[in-house]
Design a protein around this motif. Structure first.
Motif, short mmCIF file in Angstrom:
data_model
loop_
_atom_site.label_atom_id
_atom_site.label_comp_id
_atom_site.label_asym_id
_atom_site.label_seq_id
_atom_site.Cartn_x
_atom_site.Cartn_y
_atom_site.Cartn_z
N ALA A 36 0.79 -1.09 -0.26
CA ALA A 36 -0.10 -0.13 -0.08
C ALA A 36 0.64 1.50 0.19
N ALA A 37 0.93 2.32 -1.05
CA ALA A 37 0.94 3.31 -1.05
C ALA A 37 0.47 4.57 -0.89
N PRO A 38 0.89 6.06 -0.70
CA PRO A 38 0.07 7.13 -0.40
C PRO A 38 -0.45 7.10 -1.41
N PRO A 39 -1.59 8.03 -1.70
CA PRO A 39 -2.35 8.61 -2.36
C PRO A 39 -1.86 9.67 -4.18
N GLY A 40 -2.00 8.34 -5.25
CA GLY A 40 -0.94 8.90 -5.73
C GLY A 40 -0.15 9.01 -6.54
N ALA A 41 0.92 7.88 -5.84
CA ALA A 41 2.10 7.06 -6.00
C ALA A 41 2.39 7.30 -7.34
N ALA A 42 3.25 7.29 -8.10
CA ALA A 42 3.50 6.91 -9.27
C ALA A 42 3.94 5.57 -9.18
N MET A 43 4.58 4.62 -7.82
CA MET A 43 5.56 3.72 -8.54
C MET A 43 5.07 2.77 -7.23
N THR A 135 1.99 -17.56 -20.76
CA THR A 135 1.51 -16.93 -19.27
C THR A 135 1.35 -17.44 -17.83
N THR A 136 1.16 -16.82 -17.14
CA THR A 136 0.35 -16.88 -16.08
C THR A 136 -0.14 -15.36 -14.87
N THR A 137 -0.94 -16.38 -14.55
CA THR A 137 -1.75 -14.59 -14.30
C THR A 137 -2.22 -14.47 -12.87
N ALA A 138 -2.13 -13.46 -12.18
CA ALA A 138 -2.02 -13.82 -10.55
C ALA A 138 -2.60 -12.55 -9.93
N ASP A 139 -3.98 -12.49 -9.16
CA ASP A 139 -4.55 -11.15 -8.92
C ASP A 139 -3.80 -11.13 -7.50
N PHE A 140 -2.49 -9.01 -7.87
CA PHE A 140 -2.29 -8.82 -6.52
C PHE A 140 -2.86 -8.15 -5.48
N ILE A 141 -3.09 -8.46 -4.45
CA ILE A 141 -3.45 -7.23 -3.75
C ILE A 141 -3.08 -6.65 -2.73
N VAL A 142 -3.65 -5.57 -3.07
CA VAL A 142 -2.49 -4.12 -2.20
C VAL A 142 -2.64 -4.25 -0.33
N ARG A 143 -2.03 -4.25 -0.19
CA ARG A 143 -2.19 -4.67 1.38
C ARG A 143 -0.76 -3.66 2.21
N ASP A 144 -1.03 -3.43 3.64
CA ASP A 144 0.27 -3.51 4.17
C ASP A 144 0.94 -4.45 4.34
#
Length: 154
Positions: A36-43, A135-144
């Motif tokens: 998780a990153a602050p709003p507006g993070a470009a990376m 290819t292999t696809t995975a869902d990455f979940i945003v978390r701390d």
């Protein structure tokens, strides 16, 4: 006689082909998350455990995602006492091997998010294996990050 030899050759070829088809590396992606990153993070940074669930070596050549302008694989290395990130071209996994993408080590650099990714949001990331045809696809979940204070920065 000729027909029997031809039949034998076809059986040998079929067995060899079946063995070649069976011997493959299969990428499994476990515990996939984005810090998780602050709003507006470009990376942002992505982490996961990559596992070769197959019976032959495999090479992860890159990753991509519609959720980001670009995705690249990086490794953090200490050079002259300073931590520096360097792009890596590939990750090779032997059968059964695990490689952990983790903070302070190998990881994904996720540049220019297409949308705001709040905690709990998911972003699909596609890993390119071998010559890119697989290819292999995975869902990455945003978390701390583990051990992070969820109230820090608020």
């Amino acid at each position: 006689m000729i027909q029997r030899r031809l039949s034998s050759l076809l059986l040998i070829a079929a067995a060899a082909f079946a063995g070649a088809v069976h011997a493959d590396g299969r990428l499994a992606i476990e515990d996939a998350w984005i810090r998780a990153a602050p709003p507006g993070a470009a990376m942002l940074a992505g982490y996961a455990t990559l596992r070769n669930a197959g019976d032959a070596p495999l090479v992860v050549r890159g990753a991509r995602s519609d959720a980001f302008g670009s995705v690249s694989m990086h490794a953090t290395r200490i050079e002259d006492g300073v931590a520096r990130m360097r792009e890596i071209e590939a990750i090779t996994l032997a059968p059964g091997e695990r490689v952990v993408l983790e903070p302070g080590g190998r990881h994904l650099m996720l540049m220019r998010p297409a949308r705001e990714l709040a905690r709990g949001a998911a972003a699909a990331i596609v890993f390119e294996v071998g010559d890119g045809a697989s290819t292999t696809t995975a869902d990455f979940i945003v978390r701390d990050a583990p051990g992070a204070d969820p109230h820090a920065g608020h």
